[in-house]
Design a protein around this motif. Structure first.
Motif, PDB file in Angstrom:
ATOM      1  N   LYS A 155       0.826  -1.200   0.000  1.00  0.00           N
ATOM      2  CA  LYS A 155       0.000   0.000   0.000  1.00  0.00           C
ATOM      3  C   LYS A 155       0.865   1.257   0.000  1.00  0.00           C
ATOM      4  N   LYS A 156       2.034   1.165  -0.657  1.00  0.00           N
ATOM      5  CA  LYS A 156       2.970   2.269  -0.635  1.00  0.00           C
ATOM      6  C   LYS A 156       3.470   2.559  -2.041  1.00  0.00           C
ATOM      7  N   TYR A 157       3.501   3.845  -2.421  1.00  0.00           N
ATOM      8  CA  TYR A 157       3.870   4.256  -3.757  1.00  0.00           C
ATOM      9  C   TYR A 157       4.810   5.456  -3.663  1.00  0.00           C
ATOM     10  N   ARG A 158       5.669   5.576  -4.681  1.00  0.00           N
ATOM     11  CA  ARG A 158       6.586   6.713  -4.719  1.00  0.00           C
ATOM     12  C   ARG A 158       6.566   7.316  -6.119  1.00  0.00           C
ATOM     13  N   ILE A 159       6.373   8.650  -6.164  1.00  0.00           N
ATOM     14  CA  ILE A 159       6.376   9.404  -7.411  1.00  0.00           C
ATOM     15  C   ILE A 159       7.555  10.369  -7.352  1.00  0.00           C
ATOM     16  N   THR A 160       8.380  10.375  -8.384  1.00  0.00           N
ATOM     17  CA  THR A 160       9.544  11.253  -8.431  1.00  0.00           C
ATOM     18  C   THR A 160       9.334  12.314  -9.498  1.00  0.00           C
ATOM     19  N   ASN A 161       9.545  13.586  -9.086  1.00  0.00           N
ATOM     20  CA  ASN A 161       9.375  14.725  -9.998  1.00  0.00           C
ATOM     21  C   ASN A 161       8.046  14.635 -10.739  1.00  0.00           C
ATOM     22  N   GLY A 162       6.977  14.599  -9.964  1.00  0.00           N
ATOM     23  CA  GLY A 162       5.656  14.456 -10.561  1.00  0.00           C
ATOM     24  C   GLY A 162       4.652  15.421  -9.975  1.00  0.00           C
ATOM     25  N   GLY A 163       3.410  15.285 -10.434  1.00  0.00           N
ATOM     26  CA  GLY A 163       2.335  16.121  -9.938  1.00  0.00           C
ATOM     27  C   GLY A 163       1.030  15.769 -10.605  1.00  0.00           C
ATOM     28  N   PHE A 164       0.019  16.627 -10.426  1.00  0.00           N
ATOM     29  CA  PHE A 164      -1.285  16.369 -11.029  1.00  0.00           C
ATOM     30  C   PHE A 164      -2.051  17.667 -11.192  1.00  0.00           C
ATOM     31  N   THR A 165      -3.108  17.634 -12.021  1.00  0.00           N
ATOM     32  CA  THR A 165      -4.005  18.749 -12.259  1.00  0.00           C
ATOM     33  C   THR A 165      -5.325  18.183 -12.753  1.00  0.00           C
ATOM     34  N   THR A 166      -6.368  19.007 -12.780  1.00  0.00           N
ATOM     35  CA  THR A 166      -7.644  18.596 -13.367  1.00  0.00           C
ATOM     36  C   THR A 166      -7.966  19.445 -14.598  1.00  0.00           C
ATOM     37  N   ALA A 178       5.658  18.105  -7.059  1.00  0.00           N
ATOM     38  CA  ALA A 178       6.530  17.835  -5.905  1.00  0.00           C
ATOM     39  C   ALA A 178       7.740  17.064  -6.382  1.00  0.00           C
ATOM     40  N   GLY A 179       8.867  17.267  -5.694  1.00  0.00           N
ATOM     41  CA  GLY A 179      10.070  16.519  -6.019  1.00  0.00           C
ATOM     42  C   GLY A 179       9.893  15.040  -5.754  1.00  0.00           C
ATOM     43  N   THR A 180       9.279  14.730  -4.622  1.00  0.00           N
ATOM     44  CA  THR A 180       9.017  13.335  -4.260  1.00  0.00           C
ATOM     45  C   THR A 180       7.677  13.247  -3.551  1.00  0.00           C
ATOM     46  N   VAL A 181       6.871  12.282  -3.937  1.00  0.00           N
ATOM     47  CA  VAL A 181       5.608  11.999  -3.254  1.00  0.00           C
ATOM     48  C   VAL A 181       5.650  10.542  -2.802  1.00  0.00           C
ATOM     49  N   VAL A 182       5.572  10.324  -1.495  1.00  0.00           N
ATOM     50  CA  VAL A 182       5.498   8.970  -0.946  1.00  0.00           C
ATOM     51  C   VAL A 182       4.081   8.783  -0.423  1.00  0.00           C
ATOM     52  N   LEU A 183       3.329   7.937  -1.119  1.00  0.00           N
ATOM     53  CA  LEU A 183       1.903   7.748  -0.837  1.00  0.00           C
ATOM     54  C   LEU A 183       1.699   6.464  -0.054  1.00  0.00           C
TER      55      LEU A 183
END
Length: 780
Positions: A155-166, A178-183
């Motif tokens: 149940k753990k995810y990591r996004i590097t140099n990412g983001g989102f929009t609608t 964000a530089g890093t997102v640990v979900l």
């Protein structure tokens, strides 16, 4: 914002998880290879599968496409490259490369971007909470991206140099990177070096953001700050911290800063333990400094103050079929409380109260114990206190007497009545008059119904009442008014009454070609109530505090009236036709052999107005119309039969067009009658008009609301409130503007307060809204 932002992160994680799960199979399971198709399929060393050209892996409703793919059975690795596309329903991920461990379900997307659908959750409101502008019920398309998107745990995810929009524009109206997102699903998500951008321009930076992404829609954390402004208090910033204590309890702590007057602290605690045990308590403390205002060249001062408010209620089931309730609605300063609230009800409220209640029922017996303390303010220094401390009532509900057609009921009450008039002396509040006393009351009653004919019914009752008061008053004389004395007095009397309805006349019309109804029915119901009350020897000694104390003895009352009812049998959609009452008109009046009884008849709104005694009550007219489920109107008027003038009239109407419009209007007037006390005094007259309307497009893209309260008598607008919103594809804007007139009697240095609030909505992300009840006028 919280639940929507959480939905985006969780939905994004679900997309990645499904993509991993689509390829994840045990090493010995050949279905990965069998479920993959391509223009060319090669097997090397009996364990390495090479797919080339239009590769497609299908697992249920999940598909993965690529130009080339390798499946290594011995290491459980599935590697796809070249125009990699994951598709599941409306969710998609595109990447240059994707790699999965089919045994552990872990994997990575490289240079990934995609979409996920997020449906905004319902955001229920509670008193005092943020009132968000509408965000619609449509699913929002979330566009996300990252150099790498990795599933690094169950149940753990990591996004590097990412983001989102609608937003779908080439340059998004907003995005969060964000530089890093640990979900962490069911835990917290960490965003490092997060930047919020509008049209590509950085607007907000945070080195670290910790955000809850738990299954429950409640998690401990700071809430989004809110902004507002007003003439009286200036610019405002509201900050809050939410504490999810457990599944059954939560608390919110808020701080408020006002640029002109100071600051405040608020708190709210809520609980729901189930089984009828729930409650909420809100507190608000304001510490405001001395503030100077310049209006039309003149300087006025608002004194420093420390004030508070308490509001709450609680319910608790107890053993023995008992239920306890408690409530409080209290403020320390009347005018400061009125100026703080934004809705007309709380802004004009002049009562503070607290109390509790204990009720129980056992068979035919009920117990009701109540403590209530109510204080009504007639200015800033004068008030009246009423209530019971306590009231204990025991009732035996109506049951047949010895198997006959007679029905017996008995009611008894012990009440310690509060009745005080308070004023100010030497800067401190003191009790000016205390008329409180203790009252013991016993009231058995026998009822005899006659219902043999549907068109003619009679209900007759015979009751006896015995009431003891611990205090009494002396008799009035030509030279002295009654004086309160600590001497008990007993009151006994009989009441016999008969209520007759009928004969009822009916007529029915068949109207199959009518566009409104296929049948109409008209009924005429005459009614007559005759009541005789025996003499009360101690009437002049009774201290009259509540309605039951004003009973006049040795009097016969006749209440007569006529009711016209109109019914329509009409279809409602696809359901069978059914009759509904769409209009009724009632005209009634009372006659009293003792004219004093006209001053204390609760059936008429103007009975306690100070009008002189009369053998006849005002004529009462009531009209109620409900032609459809979405339209209704009521009107009530009282006409003085002696001076042939209207005393009061009030009318209200409401209209709704589902999914488009809601509107209401109300009007009331108390007329001037020279011959009647209080009706000939301008201080007691009123003439008011109020209206509200909320309109929005059916797709909820545009909408607005407007409401006002107008004092026609003094030609003064009490308050106006207008709001509107616009929802674009990925963001929206909502505003509210309000003016509130403090009135001529106000001691505030400004005559009126002008308040403005602004809220932004980000589709799929949420909104920023002010606290303190603002934005309530924005339709949803």
């Amino acid at each position: 914002m919280g639940s929507l932002f959480r939905s985006i992160l969780v939905s994004f994680a679900v997309v990645v998880s499904l993509a991993s799960a689509a390829a994840a199979q045990p090493a010995a399971d050949p279905t990965v290879a069998e479920s993959t198709s391509a223009d060319r399929h090669e097997v090397l060393n009996g364990k390495d599968h090479h797919f080339l050209g239009r590769v497609k892996l299908e697992r249920g409703d999940v598909s993965i496409f690529a130009d080339e793919a390798w499946f290594h059975a011995d290491t459980s690795r599935f590697i796809a490259s070249g125009n990699v596309v994951f598709s599941q329903g409306s969710n998609r991920i595109s990447a240059d490369r994707a790699e999965f461990d089919t045994k552990s379900g872990l994997g990575t997307f490289v240079n990934a971007y995609g979409t996920a659908s997020v449906k905004p959750p319902v955001q229920p409101l509670r008193p005092g909470a943020i009132a968000p502008p509408p965000i619609g019920s449509r699913e929002a398309e979330v566009y996300f991206f990252g150099d790498t998107v990795e599933k690094i745990g169950p149940k753990k995810y990591r996004i590097t140099n990412g983001g989102f929009t609608t937003c779908v524009q080439p340059t998004p109206r907003w995005d969060l990177q964000a530089g890093t997102v640990v979900l962490n699903i069911d835990h917290y998500t960490l965003l490092r070096n997060a930047v919020f951008r509008v049209k590509g321009v950085p607007m907000f930076y945070a080195p670290l953001i910790a955000y809850p992404t738990k299954k429950e829609d409640r998690a401990t954390g700071f809430l989004i700050p809110a902004y507002g402004s007003s003439t009286l208090r200036g610019q405002q910033i509201h900050n809050a911290f939410f504490w999810a204590i457990d599944r059954s309890q939560d608390a919110t702590i808020m701080h408020e800063w006002y640029s002109k007057t100071g600051q405040g602290v608020s708190g709210e605690y809520r609980y729901n333990f189930g089984g009828g045990s729930d409650g909420a308590l809100s507190t608000h403390y304001r510490r405001e400094r001395e503030t100077r205002y310049v209006v039309n060249g003149a300087t006025s001062v608002l004194a420093a103050s420390r004030t508070y408010e308490l509001r709450g209620s609680a319910n608790q089931m107890l053993p023995g079929r008992l239920r306890a309730r408690g409530r409080i609605d209290y403020f320390s300063d009347l005018q400061r409380s009125q100026s703080y609230n934004t809705d007309i009800y709380n802004a004009s409220r002049n009562q503070r109260s607290y109390g509790g209640n204990l009720v129980g029922a056992w068979g035919t017996y009920t117990l009701n114990g109540t403590f209530d303390h109510n204080e009504y303010f007639y200015g800033t220094t004068t008030s009246g206190v009423t209530g019971g401390a306590p009231r204990i009532a025991v009732t035996r509900n109506e049951r047949p007497l010895l198997g006959s057609h007679l029905y017996l009921s008995v009611a008894g009450e012990y009440a310690r009545i509060l009745y005080q008039t308070r004023g100010e002396s030497g800067g401190a509040q003191r009790v000016v008059v205390d008329k409180g006393l203790t009252r013991l009351d016993l009231n058995p009653q026998i009822r005899v119904p006659f219902r043999r004919w549907q068109w003619f019914t009679v209900n007759s009752t015979l009751a006896w009442r015995d009431t003891y008061y611990t205090r009494s008053q002396t008799a009035a004389t030509e030279t002295a008014t009654p004086a309160l004395v600590d001497e008990g007095v007993n009151r006994r009397y009989f009441t016999a009454a008969s209520q007759v309805i009928g004969p009822v006349f009916n007529r029915i019309w068949d109207t199959p070609q009518n566009g409104y109804a296929e049948k109409f029915k008209h009924t005429i119901e005459p009614s007559l109530m005759i009541q005789r009350t025996s003499s009360i020897d101690s009437y002049d000694r009774i201290v009259q505090l509540e309605g039951v104390d004003f009973i006049v003895g040795d009097v016969t009352q006749l209440n007569y009236g006529l009711t016209n009812r109109f019914f329509a049998k009409r279809r409602n959609g696809t359901r069978a036709a059914a009759a509904r009452e769409f209009l009724d008109v009632t005209l009634s009046q009372s006659y009293y052999t003792d004219a004093r009884a006209s001053q204390f008849d609760p059936r008429y709104a103007t009975s306690f107005s100070g009008a002189p005694p009369s053998h006849y009550s005002p004529i009462s007219l009531t009209v109620r119309a409900v032609p459809t489920d979405n339209a209704n109107a009521t009107m009530r008027a009282e006409f003085d039969s002696r001076y042939h003038s209207l005393r009061t009239v009030a009318a209200n109407a409401a209209l709704a067009v589902p999914g488009l419009l809601q509107a209401s209007v109300g009007w009331s007037k108390r007329f001037f009658i020279p011959q009647i006390a209080q009706f000939n005094d301008a201080r007691f007259l009123d003439h008011a008009l109020n209206a509200s309307a909320a309109l929005h497009t059916r797709d909820n893209k545009y909408g607005g609301a407007y409401s006002f309260n107008y004092d026609v008598l003094h030609a003064a607008m009490l308050q106006q409130r207008m709001s509107g919103y616009y929802n674009a594809q990925c963001c929206g804007l909502a505003f509210e503007y309000q003016t509130y007139n403090f009135g001529a009697a106000s001691t505030f240095p400004v005559a009126s307060d002008h308040r403005f609030f602004l809220s932004f909505t980000l589709a799929g992300l949420g909104n920023f809204s002010p606290f303190n009840g603002a934005m309530n006028g924005v339709p949803r």
